[in-house]
Design an enzyme around this catalytic site. Structure first.
Site, PDB file in Angstrom:
ATOM      1  N   GLU A  85      -9.789   6.564   2.570  1.00 15.24           N
ATOM      2  CA  GLU A  85     -10.683   5.552   3.138  1.00 15.24           C
ATOM      3  C   GLU A  85      -9.815   4.384   3.588  1.00 15.24           C
ATOM      4  O   GLU A  85      -8.707   4.207   3.089  1.00 15.24           O
ATOM      5  CB  GLU A  85     -11.665   5.052   2.074  1.00 15.24           C
ATOM      6  CG  GLU A  85     -11.147   3.933   1.159  1.00 15.24           C
ATOM      7  CD  GLU A  85     -10.009   4.382   0.215  1.00 15.24           C
ATOM      8  OE1 GLU A  85      -9.841   5.608   0.018  1.00 15.24           O
ATOM      9  OE2 GLU A  85      -9.278   3.510  -0.308  1.00 15.24           O
ATOM     10  N   LYS A 120       0.816  -1.220   0.000  1.00 14.92           N
ATOM     11  CA  LYS A 120       0.000   0.000   0.000  1.00 14.92           C
ATOM     12  C   LYS A 120       0.848   1.268   0.000  1.00 14.92           C
ATOM     13  O   LYS A 120       0.484   2.278  -0.600  1.00 14.92           O
ATOM     14  CB  LYS A 120      -0.926   0.007   1.215  1.00 14.92           C
ATOM     15  CG  LYS A 120      -1.953  -1.117   1.215  1.00 14.92           C
ATOM     16  CD  LYS A 120      -3.137  -0.810   0.313  1.00 14.92           C
ATOM     17  CE  LYS A 120      -4.118  -1.983   0.244  1.00 14.92           C
ATOM     18  NZ  LYS A 120      -5.105  -1.830  -0.843  1.00 14.92           N
ATOM     19  N   SER A 165       1.909  -9.709  -0.707  1.00 14.82           N
ATOM     20  CA  SER A 165       1.583  -8.281  -0.674  1.00 14.82           C
ATOM     21  C   SER A 165       1.740  -7.640   0.691  1.00 14.82           C
ATOM     22  O   SER A 165       1.885  -6.422   0.786  1.00 14.82           O
ATOM     23  CB  SER A 165       0.161  -8.067  -1.187  1.00 14.82           C
ATOM     24  OG  SER A 165      -0.757  -8.839  -0.439  1.00 14.82           O
TER      25      SER A 165
END
Ligand SMILES: Cc1ncc(COP(=O)(O)O)c(C=O)c1O
Ligand SMILES: Cc1ncc(COP(=O)(O)O)c(C=O)c1O
Lengths: 280, 395, 395, 280
Positions: free
Chosen positions: C112, C90, C379
């Site tokens: 968000e 991210k 990830s």
């Protein structure tokens, strides 16, 4: 007599009497200072050949839970080096057997090595076992102990390589301390008598010195086997377990019972009394 | 920076091998195994590859932009050990010892842990290499660090709560030594810092040296000069020895070890062994120890579990007494304030341990002024501390 | 892999800009700012430096040794996004958008978040750049992810619980859009995946592309050939687009997106938009959506909060319909089993999201046999999931 | 008459009567299906010029909490596209004003665009406002709506650049919807009348088409200002807030009261009655 000489004499007497030597271990100040003194009297009265007396230490690397907990109790009640030495002195004054201190190195360092040696002499102690000082680090202690005739027995473990074991045996005064099995003190794990037999034989083939077996000697049977194979049985955790949770006379009585069992075990069974042993 | 002498001493009197005889041969065997491995380029090749692919090395250096709060301060650069796999420098060492354990044919690994970081790092390498791991942890720490306990279990390790003594790291270490004594032949004991009997302090330093070696090259490349100061927190002292090792030969670089003052250096609640301790023997070597005059090891206190240890690596004692490094202390409050400042101003939640080093480094950067170049070892990330700090802040 | 067309479409019908007029100009401004930044080498230089020093890139690749449980399987290689600062891919995106926000002179950032990973990554870049951050998070997620909420606050962000709808990610996203509508001029909205109105899906992909570009070069260097298969989990789809981007031009490389089947693809409790959804508009673009026949967005379920989203990036819809990538699904149970397996056998606690990809990749590696070379995007790390899994396992 | 013609006629009538137009918004099916029908009757009776009727949608990006919650309630009771169209049909049958649907694009896509347009015609609706479809994406809807004479008014926001605003105004049929301020629907945030004044003037200078002001018009005072500056006031959240927590006759009565206030506000104060306004 120096400490070493007193130890030699004690072993000589046992040998002369045709029996194994008994060396009980107590942690000074446990379960409380006055009971501790009582237990030492008990040990003397039971005919112990030598008494091993532990200086309570909070981080005892070579000890299992029984002795570690005893040390915690003793420390909580303020038993330190001087109080331990006073107990040793008491045994001497009472005409008891030679007292060998058992202590980790750090309290000695803080006391000062020379001063500690002097204090041992003053208390009439025979010497000290310092389990966390291997022979390579013994120099300073030896320098202080030797001129004062204080003993500094070394431990030999199952993991000690054979050649090193002989070197340690040679360097031990008073007696050679053979650890009965891997691990730390404690009555739960059984001695490895096969290994002991082999190791003691090897030592005896090279060194003329009494051999004591310690760690895990918890019962009369253990002690008997130990003195069959060697010269002495050292019993520590089992005694502390025996008086666990009691104090005063009750603790003394329990120690007396176990010491009596051990005392019987160290004496050779006269062949004529063989049946007695079964019916007892 | 050399090997200690044959008996494991740094300088005159720090180090050695004060262990029960039952462990002596195990340490000798370990030393032989280590010497052989260290002399074998293929061992280092394996170690390097593992650090690269598994740990994620090299860790970068990062110039802080807002931390000192003034443009008049020295350049303040972080060495990012927080980015390592499992979140701290600890893994550099467990990878090294883990590979050595495998090379030596050991069937089982044991370790002590306090906050759980070293336990997690050990469980991690055990899982990767397929060697079972048993971790010893004080009962109190098991309660306080429940999350790390679960992580270790996830990684397949068994965690053994230790009920003796103060029920914290010191006692867990005692217990690990005892367990090793009971199973020396098949067991490899992975110690988590530059403490313990010889050869641990040396071996762990060698496995952490990568921090300093990398950082020196990175700083030189980025800034064209060496740092003026190198700062690291000191619990047992492994992250500090790791980064110092890169610079100890550079006489112009000042080395700073930052201990945990806890409630204050002169209070009973401190963990600053070098600043408030005296020389003694703990866990197999001679160094500074927080102890009573009778030689009983004292209870310690620090807000940071990883610094809450009464001893310190013997090589630090040597660096202190020789004057090569300076040891200072930062208290709970200042460390906590820096924990927040680093999160808010740099976007990095530091380990509470590392926050001690950052706090001192930030002071130093302001003192040095714009010409200074202060390098600080950010030894770990603070995820493990968030819950504790949250609870603390709510008070 | 190119930009979508002028209206933001990938292929014929996926993407676009379905937003209230109040946001239209903001998106146009964003697109202009993005185009200018993308054309400016100094922007990319800043981005690259930040990825290197702050995020810790390049992330390594790691060959698994024990994961498939058989030596007959293909080589299975992990791309280690779990080692990034804040623990997931991210941050690659928030660094890019954060730098863009600063370049565009925005005074405030909103985002968000579902599980909190994107919220933490956004709070992190806000702290580093000194730009205030407001994070919108469903009330239910605020309860479930209390730790990440506290981390965001530590980083100086304000967290706004959203009480509407299902009180989860979908509603947090709605609310972020609404907040943006109220303060378009000074506010930059950092979306956390390749979703939303044009230019977000394209922009986020460009900021995540670094994963695939690095991985391709690393695999080529290490193995001298390209992987046979590339596997990634798909929530919104950003980590998958990021790694796919490196290989989409390599016709021989099969691309696999792994969705969360939840309790099963044919159950109501699923989050597999591409496998179980139909074409619709959600959050500003046309793609596959889990919805009723009347066009109401469905509640979704996955054990993994980061995959628990009813939509999916439009470029994935395009890759699916064009046949370039294949989308499969892994259910809760299989993902959970892989979470444990990866921890126990590789010493890596994976994010539950990533465990979906690992599970499929492991199956694939066994199918492919020894000649295969399967690359899977790990990830994120699973620290955030440990508590949930512990609770789950205790049932 | 087509939908667009009906809207044109409605605005023409208001203009002819020298007053502003009133456009109330209701969410179909809220607070329950039968009350919803009652409220629409109330709106017709109060002389609404146009009624905006929302198709409940679970993810209404352009709406604040009031309308979002209304939609949730309506959905929970099963009101979908067809039920909404039935309500619109009811207004038509009852001789009420033209009904303009307000709907997000996704329900239209799932219904099918052509089918949806047919359904609007069948229900006698005048057209639809689709807030999440900007002019760039309008193509398909326009293709379906235009031949059927259905209106597709566009919204202009404060963030819309001036040139784009004129293009949107030109492309709007029925009327131009000027959003009174930044943000989503909701009665809490005040309209920005200074901005509205400027923007409406700019539109009127170029486009001859009625202008309606919506978002945040909550009171008579707001509505009066809106119709002073433009042609119509659109009131949504304030009406829903007015009947919040009630149903049936009680809800109708509350809506009636607010509509009366709004109705009064849209009528120009005759100069001779100036003192009346103060004393009222
Ligand atoms: C992040 C971090 N830093 C520092 C330390 C202290 O250890 P050392 O002094 O060996 O680096 C620890 C110990 O757990 C730690 O976790
Ligand atoms: C570790 C991790 N992987 C994957 C995802 C799913 O997002 P995306 O599909 O955009 O990569 C998330 C989302 O939070 C995540 O945290």
């Amino acid at each position: 007599m120096t400490g070493i000489e007193r130890l030699d004499a004690a072993f000589a007497r046992a040998r002369a009497e045709g029996r194994g030597a008994l060396i009980p271990y107590f942690c000074a100040g446990d379960p409380d200072p006055s009971t501790s003194a009582l237990l030492l009297e008990e040990a003397a009265r039971a005919g112990s050949d030598v008494i091993e007396l532990g200086i309570p230490y909070g981080d005892p690397l070579a000890d299992g839970p029984t002795i570690a907990a005893a040390a915690q109790r003793a420390l909580a009640q303020g038993t330190g080096v001087d109080a331990t030495l006073a107990l040793a002195d008491g045994v001497r004054r009472g005409g008891g057997p030679p007292v060998l201190l058992f202590t980790y190195v750090n309290p000695i360092l803080q006391y000062g090595i020379e001063g500690f040696a002097d204090a041992l002499v003053a208390a009439g102690a025979a010497g000290a076992i310092v389990p966390d000082v291997p022979i390579e680090e013994m120099g300073e202690l030896r320098t202080a102990f030797a001129p004062r005739g204080l003993a500094l027995p070394l431990l030999i473990a199952p993991s000690t390589p054979p050649a090193r074991a002989l070197a340690l045996a040679e360097a031990s005064d008073g007696f050679v301390y053979v650890v009965s099995r891997l691990g730390v003190t404690g009555a739960k794990r059984e001695p490895d008598f096969a290994w002991i037999e082999e190791r003691v034989a090897a030592i005896r083939a090279h060194v003329d010195r009494p051999v004591a077996i310690g760690f895990g000697i918890a019962t009369g049977a253990h002690a008997r086997r130990a003195v069959e194979l060697a010269d002495a049985a050292i019993v520590g955790s089992a005694l502390i377990d025996a008086y666990a949770g009691t104090a005063g006379e009750e603790a003394a009585a329990r120690v007396r019972t176990l010491l009596a069992e051990l005392d019987a075990a160290r004496r050779p069974a006269p062949r004529s009394e063989g049946h007695d042993r079964v019916s007892r | 920076m050399r090997k200690p002498d044959g008996r494991g001493y740094f300088g005159e009197g720090f180090g050695g091998r004060f262990v029960p005889e039952v462990l002596y041969e195990a340490l000798a065997e370990l030393e032989r195994g280590m010497d052989a491995a260290f002399a074998d380029p293929s061992f280092w090749a394996e170690y390097d590859a593992m650090l690269r692919d598994f740990v994620g090395r090299p860790s970068p250096i990062l110039e802080t932009t807002r931390l000192t709060g003034t443009s008049e301060a020295a350049t303040l650069v972080l060495k990012r050990e927080d980015l390592n796999h499992t979140g701290a420098h600890k893994i550099n060492n467990t990878v090294g010892q883990g590979l050595l354990a495998r090379r030596m044919g050991k069937k089982r690994i044991i370790a002590e842990t306090g906050a759980g970081q070293h336990g997690v790092a050990t469980a991690t390498i055990g899982a990767k290499l397929g060697i079972p791991v048993d971790v010893f942890m004080g009962e109190l720490d098991v309660e306080r660090q429940a999350l790390n306990v679960y992580v270790m279990k996830l990684l397949g390790a068994r965690v053994h709560p230790v009920s003796g003594g103060t029920r914290t790291l010191k006692d867990a270490t005692n217990e690990a030594f005892r367990e090793w004594a009971a199973r020396v032949e098949d067991t490899f004991y992975i110690i988590g810092s530059v403490v313990g009997a010889h050869p641990y302090p040396y071996m762990v330093r060698e496995f952490q040296k990568v921090i300093g070696v990398e950082a020196r090259a990175q700083v030189l490349e980025r800034y064209g000069r060496l740092p003026s100061d190198v700062v690291a927190c000191v619990g047992g002292g492994s992250n500090a020895m790791g980064i110092f090792a890169g610079f100890v030969g550079d006489a112009g670089v000042r080395l700073w070890g930052v201990e945990a003052a806890g409630h204050g250096l002169h209070s009973i609640d401190t963990a600053a062994s070098l600043n408030a301790g005296t020389i003694g023997v703990l866990h197999g070597s001679r160094s500074y120890v927080l102890q009573t005059r009778e030689g009983q090891v004292r209870d310690t206190h620090s807000i940071s579990a990883g610094l809450d240890y009464p001893g310190v690596g013997p090589e630090h004692a040597f660096l202190k007494d020789s004057g090569r490094a300076t040891y200072v202390a930062v208290d709970d409050e200042e460390a906590l304030a820096m924990f927040h400042a680093c999160a808010e101003r740099e976007g990095i939640v530091p380990a509470l341990e590392s926050a001690h080093a950052l706090a001192y480094a930030s002071r130093l950067a302001r003192e040095r002024g714009p010409d200074g170049l202060v390098l600080v070892n950010l030894s770990g990330r603070g995820d493990k501390d968030v819950r504790q700090v949250a609870a603390f802040d709510e008070r």
